[in-house]
Design a protein around this motif. Structure first.
Motif, PDB file in Angstrom:
ATOM      1  N   SER A  52       0.830  -1.203   0.000  1.00 22.22           N
ATOM      2  CA  SER A  52       0.000   0.000   0.000  1.00 22.22           C
ATOM      3  C   SER A  52       0.867   1.258   0.000  1.00 22.22           C
ATOM      4  O   SER A  52       0.530   2.254  -0.633  1.00 22.22           O
ATOM      5  N   ARG A  53       2.008   1.211   0.676  1.00 22.10           N
ATOM      6  CA  ARG A  53       2.910   2.365   0.681  1.00 22.10           C
ATOM      7  C   ARG A  53       3.523   2.584  -0.705  1.00 22.10           C
ATOM      8  O   ARG A  53       3.703   3.712  -1.152  1.00 22.10           O
ATOM      9  N   LEU A  54       3.852   1.488  -1.401  1.00 19.91           N
ATOM     10  CA  LEU A  54       4.351   1.610  -2.776  1.00 19.91           C
ATOM     11  C   LEU A  54       3.290   2.231  -3.681  1.00 19.91           C
ATOM     12  O   LEU A  54       3.582   3.103  -4.502  1.00 19.91           O
ATOM     13  N   ALA A  55       2.050   1.773  -3.519  1.00 19.04           N
ATOM     14  CA  ALA A  55       0.947   2.310  -4.321  1.00 19.04           C
ATOM     15  C   ALA A  55       0.754   3.797  -4.040  1.00 19.04           C
ATOM     16  O   ALA A  55       0.559   4.597  -4.965  1.00 19.04           O
ATOM     17  N   LEU A  56       0.838   4.177  -2.777  1.00 17.38           N
ATOM     18  CA  LEU A  56       0.658   5.582  -2.406  1.00 17.38           C
ATOM     19  C   LEU A  56       1.768   6.450  -3.000  1.00 17.38           C
ATOM     20  O   LEU A  56       1.506   7.519  -3.553  1.00 17.38           O
ATOM     21  N   THR A  57       3.002   5.979  -2.920  1.00 17.74           N
ATOM     22  CA  THR A  57       4.124   6.725  -3.490  1.00 17.74           C
ATOM     23  C   THR A  57       3.965   6.880  -5.001  1.00 17.74           C
ATOM     24  O   THR A  57       4.172   7.969  -5.551  1.00 17.74           O
ATOM     25  N   ALA A  58       3.575   5.804  -5.672  1.00 11.23           N
ATOM     26  CA  ALA A  58       3.375   5.855  -7.125  1.00 11.23           C
ATOM     27  C   ALA A  58       2.217   6.792  -7.483  1.00 11.23           C
ATOM     28  O   ALA A  58       2.304   7.556  -8.454  1.00 11.23           O
ATOM     29  N   ALA A  59       1.143   6.766  -6.711  1.00 11.10           N
ATOM     30  CA  ALA A  59      -0.006   7.632  -6.973  1.00 11.10           C
ATOM     31  C   ALA A  59       0.372   9.097  -6.777  1.00 11.10           C
ATOM     32  O   ALA A  59      -0.023   9.964  -7.563  1.00 11.10           O
ATOM     33  N   GLN A  60       1.145   9.386  -5.741  1.00 10.17           N
ATOM     34  CA  GLN A  60       1.585  10.760  -5.503  1.00 10.17           C
ATOM     35  C   GLN A  60       2.453  11.263  -6.649  1.00 10.17           C
ATOM     36  O   GLN A  60       2.347  12.414  -7.057  1.00 10.17           O
ATOM     37  N   ALA A  61       3.284  10.382  -7.189  1.00  9.03           N
ATOM     38  CA  ALA A  61       4.148  10.769  -8.313  1.00  9.03           C
ATOM     39  C   ALA A  61       3.328  11.088  -9.564  1.00  9.03           C
ATOM     40  O   ALA A  61       3.717  11.946 -10.354  1.00  9.03           O
ATOM     41  N   GLU A  68      -4.491   8.930  -5.616  1.00 10.45           N
ATOM     42  CA  GLU A  68      -3.832   9.098  -4.326  1.00 10.45           C
ATOM     43  C   GLU A  68      -4.807   8.803  -3.186  1.00 10.45           C
ATOM     44  O   GLU A  68      -4.439   8.197  -2.180  1.00 10.45           O
ATOM     45  N   GLY A  69      -6.073   9.219  -3.358  1.00  6.23           N
ATOM     46  CA  GLY A  69      -7.088   8.920  -2.355  1.00  6.23           C
ATOM     47  C   GLY A  69      -7.329   7.429  -2.216  1.00  6.23           C
ATOM     48  O   GLY A  69      -7.431   6.892  -1.112  1.00  6.23           O
ATOM     49  N   LEU A  70      -7.408   6.736  -3.349  1.00  3.11           N
ATOM     50  CA  LEU A  70      -7.610   5.290  -3.325  1.00  3.11           C
ATOM     51  C   LEU A  70      -6.433   4.587  -2.659  1.00  3.11           C
ATOM     52  O   LEU A  70      -6.611   3.727  -1.789  1.00  3.11           O
ATOM     53  N   ARG A  91      -3.361   7.868   8.850  1.00  2.97           N
ATOM     54  CA  ARG A  91      -3.219   7.696   7.398  1.00  2.97           C
ATOM     55  C   ARG A  91      -4.502   8.104   6.659  1.00  2.97           C
ATOM     56  O   ARG A  91      -4.441   8.760   5.629  1.00  2.97           O
ATOM     57  N   LEU A  92      -5.641   7.714   7.197  1.00  2.00           N
ATOM     58  CA  LEU A  92      -6.902   8.095   6.552  1.00  2.00           C
ATOM     59  C   LEU A  92      -7.165   9.597   6.673  1.00  2.00           C
ATOM     60  O   LEU A  92      -7.712  10.211   5.757  1.00  2.00           O
ATOM     61  N   ALA A  93      -6.749  10.192   7.797  1.00  5.10           N
ATOM     62  CA  ALA A  93      -6.971  11.625   8.004  1.00  5.10           C
ATOM     63  C   ALA A  93      -6.162  12.467   7.022  1.00  5.10           C
ATOM     64  O   ALA A  93      -6.610  13.529   6.597  1.00  5.10           O
ATOM     65  N   ARG A  94      -4.988  12.001   6.636  1.00  2.00           N
ATOM     66  CA  ARG A  94      -4.165  12.812   5.728  1.00  2.00           C
ATOM     67  C   ARG A  94      -4.358  12.462   4.250  1.00  2.00           C
ATOM     68  O   ARG A  94      -3.714  13.047   3.388  1.00  2.00           O
ATOM     69  N   THR A  95      -5.254  11.536   3.966  1.00  2.00           N
ATOM     70  CA  THR A  95      -5.553  11.193   2.576  1.00  2.00           C
ATOM     71  C   THR A  95      -6.364  12.320   1.946  1.00  2.00           C
ATOM     72  O   THR A  95      -7.277  12.852   2.570  1.00  2.00           O
ATOM     73  N   ILE A  99     -12.548  14.336  -3.818  1.00  2.00           N
ATOM     74  CA  ILE A  99     -12.269  13.526  -4.998  1.00  2.00           C
ATOM     75  C   ILE A  99     -13.480  12.692  -5.399  1.00  2.00           C
ATOM     76  O   ILE A  99     -13.346  11.666  -6.045  1.00  2.00           O
ATOM     77  N   GLY A 100     -14.654  13.132  -4.966  1.00  2.00           N
ATOM     78  CA  GLY A 100     -15.877  12.453  -5.390  1.00  2.00           C
ATOM     79  C   GLY A 100     -16.355  11.398  -4.412  1.00  2.00           C
ATOM     80  O   GLY A 100     -16.163  11.510  -3.204  1.00  2.00           O
TER      81      GLY A 100
END
Length: 183
Positions: A52-61, A68-70, A91-95, A99-100
């Motif tokens: 999930s951290r890899l996904a978050l980093t990739a989404a932010q990029a 990024e929300g997902l 983690r949920l608070a800073r997401t 975004i719909g």
């Protein structure tokens, strides 16, 4: 349990098939999110957290707020499934929000994590706000039921049994009348 195991196997197969997509693109992030969810539900919380951290980093990029929300939601879920509800809350608070429809899922789960870490006032405020959240003409019945149930849990933890019972019964009735379970 057989359905869940079958669904898990089917999802695992799809992730394996999609795993050859460009990992830096949107489809790659979606595969990482799904893979993190499968790891979490498959009993590998450490793997889920890492994925999930890899996904978050990739989404932010990529700079795509909805992605990024997902990814942030999956990151919060991974923390929750390890039993670290305080971290899941953070983690949920800073997401990202705004975004719909995904906001509904993020906000209901943030409220649940607030409840689990004992922030009853905040949990109640978050659940109450979900009762009025809409997207166009869409009324999110399942999330409204979850919010009513959450308010029932808050009332229970505050020792207000009558209110808790009424809210929990109302959530149950709303679910049964609007989304009957299949046999």
């Amino acid at each position: 349990m057989a359905f869940h195991a079958g669904a898990w196997d089917d999802c695992r197969t799809r992730v394996d098939q999609l795993g050859t997509t460009d990992p830096s693109g949107e489809s790659g992030v979606l595969v990482m999110c799904l893979d993190a969810g499968l790891a979490a539900y498959g009993g590998d919380p450490a793997g889920a957290t890492g994925k999930s951290r890899l996904a978050l980093t990739a989404a932010q990029a990529l700079g795509e707020p909805w992605l990024e929300g997902l990814a942030g939601m999956f990151d919060g879920f991974a923390s929750a499934l390890t039993g670290n509800h305080e971290e899941a809350y953070r983690r949920l608070a800073r997401t990202p929000r705004d975004i719909g429809f995904l906001d509904l899922l993020l906000d209901v789960n943030l409220a649940l994590q607030a409840l689990l870490v004992g922030r009853l006032g905040e949990a109640a405020r978050l659940f109450e706000a979900r009762l009025h959240q809409r997207y166009g003409t869409y009324v999110p019945v399942r999330q409204i039921a979850a919010a009513i149930e959450g308010l029932g849990d808050v009332a229970d933890r505050r020792g207000r049994m009558r209110r808790a019972v009424l809210l929990l019964a109302a959530a149950d009735r709303l679910r049964r009348q609007t989304a009957p379970l299949s046999p």
